[in-house]
Design a protein around this motif. Structure first.
Motif, PDB file in Angstrom:
ATOM      1  N   ILE A 499     -20.450  16.631 -33.088  1.00  0.00           N
ATOM      2  CA  ILE A 499     -20.863  14.891 -33.253  1.00  0.00           C
ATOM      3  C   ILE A 499     -22.585  14.704 -31.542  1.00  0.00           C
ATOM      4  CG2 ILE A 499     -20.613  12.788 -32.068  1.00  0.00           C
ATOM      5  CD1 ILE A 499     -17.865  15.029 -32.818  1.00  0.00           C
ATOM      6  N   LEU A 501     -25.746  12.490 -30.021  1.00  0.00           N
ATOM      7  CA  LEU A 501     -25.870  11.374 -29.863  1.00  0.00           C
ATOM      8  C   LEU A 501     -27.462  11.664 -29.358  1.00  0.00           C
ATOM      9  CD1 LEU A 501     -22.879  10.446 -27.038  1.00  0.00           C
ATOM     10  CD2 LEU A 501     -24.220   9.050 -29.378  1.00  0.00           C
ATOM     11  N   ARG A 512     -27.025  14.291 -25.947  1.00  0.00           N
ATOM     12  CA  ARG A 512     -25.557  14.624 -25.868  1.00  0.00           C
ATOM     13  C   ARG A 512     -24.292  15.165 -27.167  1.00  0.00           C
ATOM     14  NH1 ARG A 512     -23.508   9.421 -22.013  1.00  0.00           N
ATOM     15  NH2 ARG A 512     -25.241  10.552 -20.133  1.00  0.00           N
ATOM     16  N   GLN A 514     -20.884  17.073 -28.411  1.00  0.00           N
ATOM     17  CA  GLN A 514     -19.335  17.371 -28.684  1.00  0.00           C
ATOM     18  C   GLN A 514     -18.741  17.728 -29.470  1.00  0.00           C
ATOM     19  OE1 GLN A 514     -19.096  12.633 -27.585  1.00  0.00           O
ATOM     20  NE2 GLN A 514     -17.279  13.983 -28.462  1.00  0.00           N
ATOM     21  N   LEU A 523     -16.995   8.907 -27.340  1.00  0.00           N
ATOM     22  CA  LEU A 523     -18.358   8.898 -27.692  1.00  0.00           C
ATOM     23  C   LEU A 523     -18.619   8.913 -26.066  1.00  0.00           C
ATOM     24  CD1 LEU A 523     -20.308   7.047 -30.494  1.00  0.00           C
ATOM     25  CD2 LEU A 523     -19.782   9.095 -30.105  1.00  0.00           C
ATOM     26  N   TRP A 533     -27.942   3.864 -28.600  1.00  0.00           N
ATOM     27  CA  TRP A 533     -27.891   5.137 -28.766  1.00  0.00           C
ATOM     28  C   TRP A 533     -27.192   5.242 -30.702  1.00  0.00           C
ATOM     29  CZ3 TRP A 533     -27.173   8.809 -25.267  1.00  0.00           C
ATOM     30  CH2 TRP A 533     -27.290   8.585 -23.894  1.00  0.00           C
ATOM     31  N   TYR A 535     -25.818   7.359 -32.953  1.00  0.00           N
ATOM     32  CA  TYR A 535     -24.331   9.167 -33.313  1.00  0.00           C
ATOM     33  C   TYR A 535     -25.177   9.749 -34.838  1.00  0.00           C
ATOM     34  CZ  TYR A 535     -20.542   6.220 -34.767  1.00  0.00           C
ATOM     35  OH  TYR A 535     -19.609   5.435 -36.192  1.00  0.00           O
TER      36      TYR A 535
END
Length: 570
Positions: A499, A501, A512, A514, A523, A533, A535
């Motif tokens: 994932i 962002l 970011r 993850q 999130l 944001w 994603y």
């Protein structure tokens, strides 16, 4: 009318509400599981294929929540599987569990509120079971292949042939949803008239057991017994493609991209150069170019009019004339490296299923000059899956080469004998075959990983907007106070998910990152991360090599973080 109200701290409202009613922090209520949206109906049987996400009603005065997962509603230490704190009343449990069925449930989740130095009692537990929701079912396939439906959550399959000649039954693994029938056709094609088989889905797991010692198996239930009936006569004539086939059917006249590595089927025994090994053995080659210079996958020798890569060694080839006679009589040759095998120019091929061969330092492969011909090589890992190659501009090309069996007479003065060694030689160079008749003997197909699906009209996102309300996205750019949970549909053959962002759609800059072991994630966006944001999510297939493990990204999805600013709807 909508009024936008900015509050210094919603916690002040919660605190006032709590002090006006009771000094006791209330236990959360409304705990439930969901797959894609927090507002979806709870499954009637509480049974899920993969670990679901969870949501509950927020508690006034709570700063965070403790969540536990156990194999008992009592939540004793011996049954505890997972414990984690969450900042909002939504959770993604990053844990794979085995398929478990209890009475009524095998797995239990509970949650409690924590805030202002107080801890509430635990909520009413929510129970659920885990099980495969689907078993492979038989799909149509051309002669020489079997095929089944892909299963959600599977990263591979185990095939069980029940009536292999001379072996009675046989198991093997594959990363795709198609398998050839080499055990039945090779050297004794008449045995392939009726094939009985079963298949089950397999997944990779993070750990072989849970913290309490319960094993986590890698496989699902076997399918029913399927029966494939074949016409075992291979008609003479020029080799023609039938199709490349996996989750899609892709004949050369209407080539389509595959999400899984395909199997390949053809008809005829003679190549365009006039080479014919008597309809006994063939080899499939896959190239990145239509001129057949750069091979990306080399098939093992097979006697079936089809080939699909497996995650095990290929069939052994008979080493002597006597071994060949035994194989023709139905003796099972077993699995292992195919020795005495050579390309048309006398070099040693690198079959995908054998792990290929890589020359050791300073060494080169040795052309065949005798039954004892050898090469100084070292094994490399199996490469039985093809990466995305940028369809429709990028594509792969496949062709079929007949392979001849050569009796290497040990003592020419005495003539042939049953102890003579055998060698197996391609009867043509793929380069020459692909150039013949304007490229009529090389055929295209594609591999394209499907992007992860994160929306359906609105994003699969849920979270807190104000007060105690956990809601799911109702528009394309939903707004949440902080820490929303996002979900997605499983990607074919993916084991984990990346994932990312970003603050901007373009240029995309991953602020970011993850990794998720399940099809959901919280999130990491706090109240201070105000604003818009984006994603995106992609599956990761560890069975591929290098960068090819990373599958296609989902379309970027917008989410807004409001912090303590929310919308009052009148």
């Amino acid at each position: 009318m909508k009024l936008v109200v900015a509050l210094c701290s919603v916690a002040l409202i919660w605190s006032a509400a709590a002090s006006g009613a009771s000094h006791q922090l209330l236990a959360p209520n409304g705990l439930h599981a969901f797959v894609l949206r927090a507002d979806e109906p709870v499954k009637a049987d509480h049974t899920y294929t993969l670990m679901p996400a969870f949501a509950w009603n927020a508690t006034p005065g709570a700063s965070h929540y403790d969540l536990q997962l156990a194999t008992s509603s009592v939540f004793s230490d011996a049954t505890m599987l997972y414990s984690q704190s969450y900042g909002t009343p939504v959770a993604s449990i990053q844990k794979q569990v085995p398929w478990m069925t209890g009475k009524p449930y095998a797995l239990w989740v509970r949650v409690r509120s924590v805030g202002q130095g107080r801890t509430s009692s635990w909520s009413t537990p929510f129970g659920f079971n885990t099980a495969w929701q689907e078993v492979p079912h038989q799909l149509s396939a051309p002669t020489g292949l079997i095929r089944w439906s892909p299963v959600q959550g599977a990263t591979g399959y185990e095939v069980w042939y029940l009536n292999v000649p001379g072996n009675f039954q046989d198991h093997f693994s594959t990363l795709t949803n198609v398998a050839d029938e080499r055990e039945y056709w090779t050297f004794h094609p008449s045995s392939a008239s009726v094939i009985r088989w079963r298949v089950r889905a397999v997944r990779l797991v993070q750990s072989g057991s849970l913290p309490n010692g319960i094993p986590v198996v890698t496989y699902g239930p076997y399918s029913p017994i399927f029966v494939t009936n074949n016409k075992t006569t291979i008609i003479n004539g020029t080799i023609k493609p039938v199709e490349a086939i996996s989750n899609v059917e892709s004949p050369p006249t209407s080539a389509s991209p595959h999400q899984l590595t395909p199997g390949f089927a053809w008809s005829g025994t003679t190549d365009l150069l006039g080479d014919d090994a008597g309809g006994v053995l063939w080899r499939v080659y896959v190239f990145s170019d239509k001129q057949c210079i750069n091979p990306v996958m080399t098939g093992s020798l097979t006697g079936s009019p089809a080939w699909a890569p497996r995650s095990i060694d290929p069939l052994k080839m008979p080493g002597t004339v006597k071994d060949l006679a035994d194989a023709a009589a139905g003796k099972f040759p077993g699995f292992g490296a195919q020795a005495g095998v050579f390309t048309a120019d006398g070099t040693t091929p690198s079959p995908a299923e054998s792990g290929g061969t890589a020359s050791s330092a300073g060494a080169t492969t040795t052309p065949s000059t005798s039954p004892n011909a050898s090469s100084s090589t070292v094994a490399t890992p199996r490469q039985v899956s093809l990466p995305d190659n940028g369809w429709p501009q990028g594509r792969y090309w496949w062709t079929v080469v007949p392979v001849g069996v050569v009796d290497v007479v040990a003592d020419p003065t005495k003539g042939a004998s049953s102890g003579d060694a055998l060698e197996y030689h391609d009867l043509a160079l793929p380069q020459d075959l692909c150039a013949a008749n304007g490229g009529a003997a090389v055929w295209p197909f594609g591999v394209q990983s499907a992007p992860v699906t994160t929306t359906s009209g609105t994003p699969y996102a849920s979270g807190l907007i104000s007060g105690t309300r956990v809601v799911s996205a109702a528009k394309s750019n939903p707004s949440f106070r902080e820490l929303p949970v996002v979900t997605w549909e499983p990607a074919l053959a993916a084991n984990t998910y990346d994932i990312e962002l970003s603050r901007h759609l373009y240029p995309w800059h991953a602020v970011r990152k993850q990794v998720s072991a399940v099809t959901s994630a919280v999130l990491p966006l706090r109240k201070t991360d105000l604003g818009v944001w984006y994603y995106r999510v992609r599956g990761v297939n560890p069975n591929l090599s290098g960068p090819a493990q990373k599958l296609a990204w989902s379309t970027p999805t917008e989410v807004r973080i409001s912090g303590d600013r929310f919308v009052i709807v009148k």
